[in-house]
Each structure stands twice: as C-alpha cells, then as structure tokens.
Write a protein that holds these residues in place. Structure first.
Motif, PDB file in Angstrom:
ATOM      1  N   UNK A 190     -62.146  91.224 145.838  1.00 55.15           N
ATOM      2  CA  UNK A 190     -62.935  91.308 144.613  1.00 55.15           C
ATOM      3  C   UNK A 190     -62.020  91.226 143.390  1.00 55.15           C
ATOM      4  N   UNK A 191     -62.451  90.484 142.371  1.00 57.75           N
ATOM      5  CA  UNK A 191     -61.640  90.418 141.149  1.00 57.75           C
ATOM      6  C   UNK A 191     -61.558  91.780 140.432  1.00 57.75           C
ATOM      7  N   UNK A 192     -62.428  92.705 140.758  1.00 61.30           N
ATOM      8  CA  UNK A 192     -62.417  94.034 140.138  1.00 61.30           C
ATOM      9  C   UNK A 192     -61.596  95.042 140.943  1.00 61.30           C
ATOM     10  N   UNK A 193     -61.065  94.633 142.095  1.00 62.59           N
ATOM     11  CA  UNK A 193     -60.344  95.587 142.936  1.00 62.59           C
ATOM     12  C   UNK A 193     -59.175  96.230 142.198  1.00 62.59           C
ATOM     13  N   UNK A 228     -50.919 112.849 131.314  1.00 62.24           N
ATOM     14  CA  UNK A 228     -51.975 112.516 130.357  1.00 62.24           C
ATOM     15  C   UNK A 228     -51.650 111.214 129.611  1.00 62.24           C
ATOM     16  N   UNK A 229     -50.406 111.061 129.213  1.00 60.35           N
ATOM     17  CA  UNK A 229     -50.000 109.818 128.536  1.00 60.35           C
ATOM     18  C   UNK A 229     -50.094 108.631 129.494  1.00 60.35           C
ATOM     19  N   UNK A 230     -49.646 108.834 130.721  1.00 59.38           N
ATOM     20  CA  UNK A 230     -49.717 107.773 131.721  1.00 59.38           C
ATOM     21  C   UNK A 230     -51.171 107.394 131.991  1.00 59.38           C
ATOM     22  N   UNK A 231     -52.057 108.393 132.069  1.00 56.56           N
ATOM     23  CA  UNK A 231     -53.474 108.117 132.320  1.00 56.56           C
ATOM     24  C   UNK A 231     -54.045 107.199 131.241  1.00 56.56           C
ATOM     25  N   UNK A 232     -53.665 107.421 129.992  1.00 55.28           N
ATOM     26  CA  UNK A 232     -54.134 106.567 128.903  1.00 55.28           C
ATOM     27  C   UNK A 232     -53.618 105.137 129.079  1.00 55.28           C
ATOM     28  N   UNK A 233     -52.355 104.993 129.472  1.00 52.59           N
ATOM     29  CA  UNK A 233     -51.788 103.658 129.692  1.00 52.59           C
ATOM     30  C   UNK A 233     -52.456 102.975 130.882  1.00 52.59           C
ATOM     31  N   UNK A 234     -52.698 103.711 131.955  1.00 56.70           N
ATOM     32  CA  UNK A 234     -53.356 103.133 133.132  1.00 56.70           C
ATOM     33  C   UNK A 234     -54.782 102.700 132.789  1.00 56.70           C
ATOM     34  N   UNK A 235     -55.480 103.500 131.982  1.00 53.11           N
ATOM     35  CA  UNK A 235     -56.835 103.130 131.559  1.00 53.11           C
ATOM     36  C   UNK A 235     -56.811 101.859 130.722  1.00 53.11           C
ATOM     37  N   UNK A 236     -55.817 101.728 129.873  1.00 58.87           N
ATOM     38  CA  UNK A 236     -55.685 100.517 129.065  1.00 58.87           C
ATOM     39  C   UNK A 236     -55.462  99.304 129.973  1.00 58.87           C
ATOM     40  N   UNK A 237     -54.599  99.451 130.975  1.00 57.36           N
ATOM     41  CA  UNK A 237     -54.366  98.343 131.911  1.00 57.36           C
ATOM     42  C   UNK A 237     -55.647  98.006 132.675  1.00 57.36           C
ATOM     43  N   UNK A 238     -56.380  99.034 133.077  1.00 60.28           N
ATOM     44  CA  UNK A 238     -57.613  98.822 133.841  1.00 60.28           C
ATOM     45  C   UNK A 238     -58.683  98.130 133.012  1.00 60.28           C
ATOM     46  N   UNK A 239     -58.663  98.340 131.717  1.00 62.24           N
ATOM     47  CA  UNK A 239     -59.710  97.790 130.858  1.00 62.24           C
ATOM     48  C   UNK A 239     -59.481  96.324 130.483  1.00 62.24           C
ATOM     49  N   UNK A 240     -58.323  95.809 130.789  1.00 60.00           N
ATOM     50  CA  UNK A 240     -58.010  94.415 130.438  1.00 60.00           C
ATOM     51  C   UNK A 240     -58.829  93.454 131.304  1.00 60.00           C
ATOM     52  N   UNK A 241     -59.251  92.357 130.725  1.00 56.15           N
ATOM     53  CA  UNK A 241     -59.983  91.337 131.487  1.00 56.15           C
ATOM     54  C   UNK A 241     -59.097  90.803 132.612  1.00 56.15           C
ATOM     55  N   UNK A 242     -57.851  90.539 132.282  1.00 54.85           N
ATOM     56  CA  UNK A 242     -56.879  90.121 133.286  1.00 54.85           C
ATOM     57  C   UNK A 242     -55.837  91.225 133.387  1.00 54.85           C
ATOM     58  N   UNK A 243     -55.737  91.853 134.553  1.00 57.97           N
ATOM     59  CA  UNK A 243     -54.775  92.956 134.695  1.00 57.97           C
ATOM     60  C   UNK A 243     -53.346  92.491 134.401  1.00 57.97           C
ATOM     61  N   UNK A 244     -52.578  93.301 133.673  1.00 55.05           N
ATOM     62  CA  UNK A 244     -51.183  92.952 133.358  1.00 55.05           C
ATOM     63  C   UNK A 244     -50.299  93.157 134.590  1.00 55.05           C
ATOM     64  N   UNK A 262     -52.473 100.588 147.326  1.00 53.41           N
ATOM     65  CA  UNK A 262     -53.657  99.841 146.890  1.00 53.41           C
ATOM     66  C   UNK A 262     -53.323  98.912 145.722  1.00 53.41           C
ATOM     67  N   UNK A 263     -52.504  99.379 144.791  1.00 50.75           N
ATOM     68  CA  UNK A 263     -52.092  98.531 143.668  1.00 50.75           C
ATOM     69  C   UNK A 263     -51.284  97.335 144.172  1.00 50.75           C
ATOM     70  N   UNK A 264     -50.384  97.584 145.100  1.00 58.92           N
ATOM     71  CA  UNK A 264     -49.567  96.510 145.668  1.00 58.92           C
ATOM     72  C   UNK A 264     -50.457  95.499 146.383  1.00 58.92           C
ATOM     73  N   UNK A 265     -51.444  95.982 147.125  1.00 64.41           N
ATOM     74  CA  UNK A 265     -52.395  95.096 147.802  1.00 64.41           C
ATOM     75  C   UNK A 265     -53.151  94.262 146.774  1.00 64.41           C
ATOM     76  N   UNK A 266     -53.601  94.897 145.703  1.00 62.01           N
ATOM     77  CA  UNK A 266     -54.299  94.167 144.650  1.00 62.01           C
ATOM     78  C   UNK A 266     -53.430  93.110 143.998  1.00 62.01           C
ATOM     79  N   UNK A 267     -52.170  93.430 143.776  1.00 63.08           N
ATOM     80  CA  UNK A 267     -51.252  92.441 143.195  1.00 63.08           C
ATOM     81  C   UNK A 267     -51.050  91.258 144.141  1.00 63.08           C
ATOM     82  N   UNK A 268     -50.897  91.535 145.421  1.00 59.16           N
ATOM     83  CA  UNK A 268     -50.702  90.449 146.398  1.00 59.16           C
ATOM     84  C   UNK A 268     -51.942  89.564 146.482  1.00 59.16           C
TER      85      UNK A 268
END
Length: 137
Positions: A6-9, A54-70, A120-126
């Motif tokens: 899934x593109x949302x994985x 808490x700071x990391x959570x904000x950065x992870x949320x920003x990455x998750x919200x991108x149309x194309x994951x960084x 799971x992140x590594x799987x998603x990247x692959x």
C-alpha cells in the motif's frame, strides 16, 4: 494488494512511530519523579529522553504527513531506532543504575517497540524503492 504494498504503508508506520514516541515522551515528562521512583532510572535521564521523544514525535508526524515520504530522512530514522534499541540494552547491561523490574520492563518495551518500528520502516522503504528521495521542504 498486500498491506506492505500500500502507498500508505510507510506513512502509517511513521504515524505509529510518532504516536508511540509522543505517548512515551509525555509520560516521562509529566511523571518524571514518579517514574524515577518506580523504575530506578534517574529523573534527568527520563526528563531528557522524554523531551527528545516529544521533539522526535513532531518530526515523525511531519514526515508521515508528506504526500511523498522523505526516504532519506526515514532511512536515518531506521538507523536511529536501531541505535535507540542498542542504547536501551546497553543501559540495562551496564548496571550503572539500580533499575527495578518495572524499569527493566520499561526499557525493554522501548527497545522492542523501536526494533519493530525500524523493521516496518525498512520494509516500507524497500517496497517503495522506485521513488526518488524527497526532502522535507
């Protein structure tokens, strides 16, 4: 189609990472003294890692919200998550703190959680290897 295809994985995994870090960080910041007493972990360590989470959570949320994951940043997150797990185990093995049974469980739960998320992140990247690396901007 498989869940992994899934593109949302990958964004969904990053949302899970953000949520788990926000919850853990909030607990550690809000209840530093109580957790220090219950876990045997030093209050400054709990507060410092709580603020970081808490700071990391904000950065992870920003990455998750991108149309194309960084992808490049998420690759760094994978390495960081594995590093966090190693640091958790090193903390317990070192014996420098009189960690209680609850403290051991707290630290091991974090280690297990970040290893699962990193995998799971590594799987998603692959699975999304064909895309170009995107920056946050």
């Amino acid at each position: 189609m498989s869940v992994f295809a899934s593109p949302r994985f990958l964004p969904n995994v990053m949302w899970a990472d953000a949520a788990s870090c926000a919850a853990t960080g909030a607990l550690q910041v809000a209840f530093t003294g109580a957790l220090a007493g219950l876990t045997g972990l030093p209050a400054p360590l709990l507060m410092g890692t709580g603020v970081f989470l808490l700071a990391y959570a904000a950065a992870a949320a920003l990455m998750a919200s991108r149309r194309t994951p960084p992808r490049t940043l998420i690759g760094l997150v994978v390495a960081g998550n594995f590093g966090w797990a190693v640091a958790c185990i090193a903390l317990l093995v070192s014996g420098i703190f009189a960690v209680t049974a609850l403290g051991t469980a707290w630290v091991l739960a974090q280690a297990l959680c970040v290893v699962v998320l990193a995998e799971l992140q590594w799987t998603g990247l692959r699975r999304t290897r064909g895309g170009a690396d995107m920056a946050l901007a």
